[in-house]
Design an enzyme around this catalytic site. Structure first.
Site, PDB file in Angstrom:
ATOM      1  N   ILE A  30       0.824  -1.206   0.000  1.00  0.00           N
ATOM      2  CA  ILE A  30       0.000   0.000   0.000  1.00  0.00           C
ATOM      3  C   ILE A  30       0.860   1.259   0.000  1.00  0.00           C
ATOM      4  O   ILE A  30       0.570   2.213  -0.723  1.00  0.00           O
ATOM      5  CB  ILE A  30      -0.955   0.005   1.215  1.00  0.00           C
ATOM      6  N   ILE A  31       1.907   1.269   0.810  1.00  0.00           N
ATOM      7  CA  ILE A  31       2.769   2.451   0.898  1.00  0.00           C
ATOM      8  C   ILE A  31       4.222   2.053   0.646  1.00  0.00           C
ATOM      9  O   ILE A  31       4.575   0.872   0.646  1.00  0.00           O
ATOM     10  CB  ILE A  31       2.645   3.160   2.266  1.00  0.00           C
ATOM     11  N   GLU A  64       8.086  -2.886   4.348  1.00  0.00           N
ATOM     12  CA  GLU A  64       7.984  -4.084   3.508  1.00  0.00           C
ATOM     13  C   GLU A  64       8.510  -3.815   2.106  1.00  0.00           C
ATOM     14  O   GLU A  64       9.222  -4.632   1.524  1.00  0.00           O
ATOM     15  CB  GLU A  64       6.527  -4.556   3.440  1.00  0.00           C
ATOM     16  N   HIS A  85      -2.397  -0.391   8.152  1.00  0.00           N
ATOM     17  CA  HIS A  85      -1.497  -1.076   9.086  1.00  0.00           C
ATOM     18  C   HIS A  85      -0.726  -0.080   9.934  1.00  0.00           C
ATOM     19  O   HIS A  85      -0.671  -0.194  11.153  1.00  0.00           O
ATOM     20  CB  HIS A  85      -0.525  -1.975   8.313  1.00  0.00           C
ATOM     21  N   GLU A 105      -0.746   0.424  13.782  1.00  0.00           N
ATOM     22  CA  GLU A 105       0.574   0.537  14.416  1.00  0.00           C
ATOM     23  C   GLU A 105       1.267   1.865  14.126  1.00  0.00           C
ATOM     24  O   GLU A 105       2.488   1.955  14.224  1.00  0.00           O
ATOM     25  CB  GLU A 105       1.462  -0.626  13.965  1.00  0.00           C
ATOM     26  N   VAL A 122      -5.592  -7.136   1.500  1.00  0.00           N
ATOM     27  CA  VAL A 122      -6.458  -8.275   1.818  1.00  0.00           C
ATOM     28  C   VAL A 122      -7.173  -8.024   3.133  1.00  0.00           C
ATOM     29  O   VAL A 122      -6.635  -7.356   4.029  1.00  0.00           O
ATOM     30  CB  VAL A 122      -5.662  -9.601   1.901  1.00  0.00           C
ATOM     31  N   HIS A 148      -5.544  -9.128  10.249  1.00  0.00           N
ATOM     32  CA  HIS A 148      -5.608  -7.771  10.812  1.00  0.00           C
ATOM     33  C   HIS A 148      -7.032  -7.226  10.752  1.00  0.00           C
ATOM     34  O   HIS A 148      -7.522  -6.629  11.717  1.00  0.00           O
ATOM     35  CB  HIS A 148      -4.672  -6.833  10.051  1.00  0.00           C
TER      36      HIS A 148
END
Length: 264
Positions: A88-89, A93, A149, A180, A208, A212
């Protein structure tokens, strides 16, 4: 004699152990890419060792890590690799992925990597439009809360920037929160209570709708976002729909991939 170029696409996801959401997101995007590039080899890799372990032990499903996928592509004689993450960003990751891919720079003639979902201002606009198309007629007391997230990486600024963009686009009741990072649950609750909203549609800002979304967002534990919002006096409706289920967002990822492919 110069060897013939062979091109392949590698799709990289964090992964999920929830089969239903995997079908409608990761696998659906892979199918879209395959339809768009029927003449190319399309492969997948997951970055979560935990999810890979669960899938292997529980379901007998074997999915490559990035290293395994690239080693196999090299062994199979592919020379030009396009890699598109479903991140996403541009966060931790994605940075880890780029560092890992860099180790293979001498193993292929060309490697081109597409950018994550929320990379440009226009990306933010398109994502907001895609999500809000599902809610064209919100009541004055109803808002939409997207839960991402979050991270301690500097890229976390993307989340408040997304909310600011929503305000500029005329969506005063679209809120952004993170599990987080920032905005955190206390900040978001304060912002909602300062508005006219007393009913919240809670959605994952995740590719997805996995663990979470099911636990941290919509779970019944006292510290889930749903429970915290309800405790603050709000009415909450959770929608377990990952970003990868929106055709317009799949198309945006596809455009990022096509832009990377165009640079080969």
């Amino acid at each position: 004699m110069e060897s013939k170029e062979r091109k392949a696409i590698l799709l990289v996801s964090f992964g999920t152990s929830v089969a239903e959401t995997r079908k409608h997101t990761i696998d659906a995007f892979a199918a879209l890419v395959q339809r768009t590039y029927p003449h190319l080899e399309i492969r997948q890799a997951y970055t979560s060792e935990v999810i890979l372990g669960i899938l292997k032990k529980r379901d007998g499903i074997f999915i490559d890590t990035i290293s395994e996928a690239l080693e196999l592509l090299k062994k199979d004689g592919f020379t030009n690799i396009i890699i598109q993450p479903t991140h996403i960003i541009n966060g931790i990751e994605n940075t880890r992925m780029l560092h890992l891919i860099h180790r293979f720079k001498n193993d292929f003639a060309k490697i081109q990597v597409g950018v994550p979902l929320l990379t440009t201002q226009e990306d933010m606009r398109q994502v907001i439009l895609a999500i809000m198309a599902d809610y064209p007629l919100l009541a004055a007391d109803t808002g939409v809360l997207l839960l991402g997230h979050g991270t301690d990486h500097h890229s976390n600024f993307t989340y408040p920037a997304l909310e600011y963009t929503a305000r500029q686009m005329g969506y005063p009741h679209l809120f952004i929160g993170t599990i987080e990072g920032y905005p955190d649950v206390d900040t978001v609750i304060s912002n909602i209570l300062s508005s006219t909203c007393r009913t919240i549609i809670l959605l994952p800002l995740l590719f997805v709708a996995g663990e979470h979304a099911r636990n941290d967002m919509a779970g019944d534990s006292p510290d889930s976002w749903k429970s915290r919002l309800v405790s603050a006096g709000l009415t909450v409706r959770c929608v377990l729909k990952g970003l990868g289920e929106y055709p317009a967002i799949q198309d945006l990822f596809l455009r990022h991939l096509m832009e990377a492919e165009g640079k080969m």
